[in-house]
Scaffold this active site. Structure first.
Site, PDB file in Angstrom:
ATOM      1  CG  ASP A 182      66.708 -65.883  63.893  1.00  0.00           C
ATOM      2  OD1 ASP A 182      66.932 -65.833  65.121  1.00  0.00           O
ATOM      3  OD2 ASP A 182      67.006 -66.868  63.190  1.00  0.00           O
ATOM      4  CG  HIS A 200      75.309 -70.799  65.308  1.00  0.00           C
ATOM      5  ND1 HIS A 200      75.062 -72.081  64.859  1.00  0.00           N
ATOM      6  CD2 HIS A 200      74.651 -69.964  64.460  1.00  0.00           C
ATOM      7  CE1 HIS A 200      74.276 -72.016  63.786  1.00  0.00           C
ATOM      8  NE2 HIS A 200      74.018 -70.755  63.519  1.00  0.00           N
ATOM      9  CD  GLU A 251      69.124 -72.086  63.026  1.00  0.00           C
ATOM     10  OE1 GLU A 251      68.435 -71.062  63.219  1.00  0.00           O
ATOM     11  OE2 GLU A 251      70.012 -72.152  62.152  1.00  0.00           O
ATOM     12  CD  GLU A 299      67.387 -68.958  66.764  1.00  0.00           C
ATOM     13  OE1 GLU A 299      66.943 -67.814  66.968  1.00  0.00           O
ATOM     14  OE2 GLU A 299      67.680 -69.387  65.632  1.00  0.00           O
ATOM     15  CG  ASP A 354      64.929 -70.060  63.125  1.00  0.00           C
ATOM     16  OD1 ASP A 354      63.873 -70.129  62.475  1.00  0.00           O
ATOM     17  OD2 ASP A 354      65.943 -69.460  62.724  1.00  0.00           O
ATOM     18  CE  LYS A 372      67.830 -70.340  59.010  1.00  0.00           C
ATOM     19  NZ  LYS A 372      68.440 -70.844  60.246  1.00  0.00           N
TER      20      LYS A 372
HETATM   21 CA    CA Z   1      67.980 -68.904  63.517  1.00  0.00          CA
END
Ligand code: CA
Length: 430
Positions: A134, A141, A214, A216, A248, A268
């Site tokens: 990642d 961000h 998140e 992404e 994520d 995560k």
């Molecule tokens: Ca992330």
């Protein structure tokens, strides 16, 4: 050979104007139906073209590909054939589906054998993911997070504009859209402990209270390298098979306590969700746009030529239990500071080898405006600005029973190439 990206191409299958899957897209995915095991398919309109069935009917006979490649529960073997073959298959699919192809268009007996309604199929995780990385490549961000947690005057750390910051994540808990998961538990530091001197701080254990998404995207590696080999930015596109939407999921309270000094871990790796259709990097070619002008100048191995960013509209919706969805974010992939080609060049510059099916996520894609922030952390500015839902309730972070949906598409010259969606629901902690 047909050019599947030609905006003038039309299919004999009806594709509505707001549909993500016209003949110019032709993404690859894995699906299964009640009567048959997982296999490869391509989305077209509201249908799936069954590639195993097409192979069995001899439609790919020119390419000398074993039929079994199309009967796999993952795309890996297909991707590993190499771009020359996978591009040829995509062009052949365009030819099969082209409105000009009267032989197939009028062969009504063939249609039930090769076409399945998407609503009659279950989509599966498209690739066997060996390794997952990642990145942290959106400047807005990184700036927002830096302002909130460090120093507003020096929001970006000194390395940020010199290399695409990233970490190695976990592949085992990456799931396909529609897979729900339980709120993670872990250690966190309650707010009252933060006031204490570091030596006296005492963490507690429990369900995360600050669940976040998140926004992404991720790219999937299409060609392996040997250990020791580096990929240049010029070669990098050739190593990228395609892209998916990526959520994520993140537990902010667990993250804040655990991430020093080695970075994200249990905050995560409990779940990340991906969209099921892999949109090829070839299908996205018409939507390439100029990237950020990078200052200070990057080191030579990170320089690139040509147009390497991509204009992909991205939206996030939050749907509380028994309620309609509310759009909470509108962002775009073009806001990325570092391109995929630079990420891949950086990832391999030390000789780290990559494999077909590896997944590399962008990092949260925030834009410059408050409605384009790609996480609840930023949208609610650390919980200080709650978001209003359609049912009148408010959210600072994600509640149990909430579903988060990410959608994305590129559009130009009347052609819309989209990803469909990735969604997942947060269930109560076990
Ligand atoms: Ca992330």
């Amino acid at each position: 050979m047909i050019n599947p990206n030609d905006p003038k191409l039309k299919s004999w299958i009806e594709v509505k104007s707001n549909c993500d899957f016209p003949i110019q897209n032709l993404p690859f995915g894995i699906f299964k139906t009640k009567n048959r095991s997982p296999r490869l398919g391509t989305a077209i309109g509201e249908y799936i073209l069954d590639l195993q069935a097409c192979a069995e009917k001899g439609l790919f006979a020119d390419f000398k590909i074993e039929n079994s490649v199309f009967a796999q529960p993952q795309l890996n073997n297909f991707i590993a054939l190499g771009k020359e073959k996978t591009k040829a298959v995509r062009a052949k699919i365009a030819e099969i589906l082209s409105a000009d192809n009267t032989a197939i268009k009028e062969n009504k007996d063939l249609h039930p054998a090769i076409l399945i309604k998407q609503s009659d199929a279950e989509m599966l995780l498209p690739v066997r993911i060996g390794d997952y990385t990642d990145f942290y490549s959106s400047i807005d961000h990184a700036t927002n997070v830096g302002k909130m947690f460090r120093d507003p005057e020096n929001a970006l750390l000194p390395n940020w504009k010199h290399l695409p910051v990233g970490y190695h994540g976990r592949a085992s808990s990456i799931v396909v859209s529609g897979t729900n998961f339980h709120r993670p538990k872990g250690q966190n530091l309650p707010p009252d402990q933060l006031q204490k001197p570091p030596k006296e701080q005492q963490p507690i254990f429990g369900a995360s209270k600050l669940m976040d998404f998140e926004l992404e995207t991720a790219f999937i590696i299409g060609k392996q390298t040997e250990m020791g080999k580096s990929i240049s930015t010029a070669e990098a596109t050739d190593y990228i098979f395609g892209m998916v939407l990526f959520n994520d999921w993140s537990a902010r309270d667990i993250q804040t306590w655990e991430y020093v000094p080695l970075g994200p871990f249990l905050a995560k790796n409990f779940c990340s969700s991906v969209s099921p259709w892999v949109v090829t990097i070839d299908a996205l070619k018409p939507f390439r746009v100029e990237g950020y002008k990078q200052t200070p100048e990057v080191l030579p191995y990170l320089k690139y030529e040509g147009i390497k960013n991509i204009d992909i509209n991205l939206q996030v919706y939050l749907q509380p239990e028994n309620c309609t969805e509310t759009k909470i974010c509108e962002s775009n992939y073009k806001f990325m500071y570092w391109t995929m080609e630079q990420q891949l060049a950086h990832h391999t510059v030390n000789g780290c080898n990559i494999n077909v099916g590896d997944m590399m996520a962008s990092g949260t894609i925030s834009g410059p405006t408050e409605n384009s922030y790609g996480s609840m952390l930023e949208l609610s500015w650390r919980g200080t600005k709650p978001l209003k839902m359609a049912d009148g309730s408010e959210r600072k972070f994600i509640n149990d029973g909430d579903t988060v949906i990410i959608r994305g598409y590129a559009e130009k010259n009347g052609v819309r190439v989209g990803f469909g969606e990735v969604k997942g629901k947060v269930l109560p902690a076990l």
